[in-house]
Design a protein around this motif. Structure first.
Motif: not given
Lengths: 262, 262
Positions: A182-184, A237-241, A245-246
């Motif tokens: 996760c880049p955040f 989690i993938v959807a959250m990331v 990002a969007a």
């Protein structure tokens, strides 16, 4: 054969040298890794010094609460090696020189032309009724009594003993895990991630921050024994990331737009 | 000022990642070293996971028994950071957003043009009535309530927080130590060393084996708060090593003599 009931474990590391800082423990992390791979949940670790009452109290607290207890340290030949006595006391049985351990050690010292001193014979003592844990490194065995596995503190010996112990335990239902980069940073995702955890109670979600010197990122790890539950939480989690990002990208584009107008 | 009463301490390390083997603890050994230098006896360490009831139970057991308790971990911004809540529960006080911590964190995020999110605001929560432990690395403070010192799990932050905590504690009577190299293995010295320990009960004598690939040797360490007692035990150990060495030498000479006659 895989046993589907959940097995728990505790570790009791014994030794003044761990509490004085003279020796840095290397066995806790190793045991944790090995148990995780075996599907056994390590729930608690305690470190106590070379004091009989402390060892007895900790051992009795842990052995009544968890499926297995693993100890390290205090089974050498010197006066501060009191683990065999303490374990015997905890189980209320005598601590005796074990015949087979005396034979193994006696043969080894004879081969090496070394005297099998009274101190060395201490390493053959164990609670009556114990089973051996073989020691391929330096012969002196560990032992098992009830659900308690008593092993050496020297990491090479501890690891070798643990290998043979783990081979005898029924494997538990393995905990599966998925790791999602996760880049955040944690501060950006904390609230959303808490909501995902709440919506997926069968899973355990951990977040591990990383700082590369410029910015924070996070590794998100989902763990669960149930594969379907794991996959559902991982997708959330993938959807959250992706959503985060969007949003960032759209904010960046908007800012750029504003910049051009300014 | 040196306080002559003996100060004891326990550590509670908090985090699922320590029990799964994902993270190897680096704080226990560091705390042990720092406390030893400060004359504070670390008596017990426990590691528990991110479960409120476990943290509360361990903390209440430790804080009533030892002069000081030091915790690591669980004070970040995510849902699994529950140490502030658990400590509040253990002390029976509310867990609140601390005004000064909100100001410090708010200013830092403003300087960095980052949003002071709800998750980040979690890092300002602490039990009512706590004092701050400053965090020179990443701002979010630790806290002290009663005899419990709550610090971060990230080793750089833990170490920085510990430095400022230790500076505020009265130094205890330092434990003095003498280290005596011994060319014999534990099995050769165990019985004699046990007798020396028995004759010098005010001291604590440890033996730490070393194997160079060919033969065992030992480092013998005497520890005591009383310098005279320390010196007496150290001299007894030196005499023991010299006697053993002389016996070995005389046996070797005798064997050589026998060899010449054969």
């Amino acid at each position: 054969m895989t046993d589907t009931t959940i097995k728990t474990a505790a570790m009791l590391a014994i030794g003044d040298e761990l509490l004085s800082g003279r020796t840095k423990d290397k066995n806790i992390g190793h045991l944790a890794e090995v148990l995780t791979l075996s599907g056994i949940d390590l729930k608690e670790v305690r470190i106590v010094g070379d004091e009989e009452d402390e060892i007895v109290a900790a051992l009795n607290a842990l052995r009544t609460r968890y499926t297995y207890v693993f100890t390290s340290g205090g089974i050498g030949p010197t006066h501060d090696d009191i683990t065999a006595d303490a374990v015997s006391k905890a189980f209320g049985v005598p601590c005796l020189h074990d015949g087979e351990a005396m034979r193994l050690l006696g043969e080894m010292y004879a081969r090496r032309n070394m005297e099998f001193t009274e101190a060395r014979q201490r390493m053959a003592r164990m609670p009556e009724g114990s089973r051996h844990i073989p020691n391929p490194v330096s012969v002196a065995p560990g032992f098992v009594i009830g659900n308690v596995h008593v092993m050496a503190g020297v990491p090479q010996v501890f690891q070798a003993m643990l290998d043979s112990v783990v081979a005898t335990l029924p494997a538990g239902a393995r905990v599966l895990s998925r790791s999602i980069p996760c880049p955040f940073g944690e501060g950006d995702i904390g609230t959303l991630l808490g909501a995902v955890q709440k919506a997926h109670p069968q899973t355990s979600i951990g977040s591990y921050p990383h700082f590369d010197g410029k910015r924070f990122s996070t590794e998100l790890v989902v763990r669960a024994r149930d594969g379907v539950a794991l996959e559902a939480a991982a997708q959330a989690i993938v959807a959250m990331v992706e959503t985060l990002a969007a949003e960032r990208e759209s904010a960046r584009t908007r800012d750029l737009g504003t910049g051009e107008l300014a």
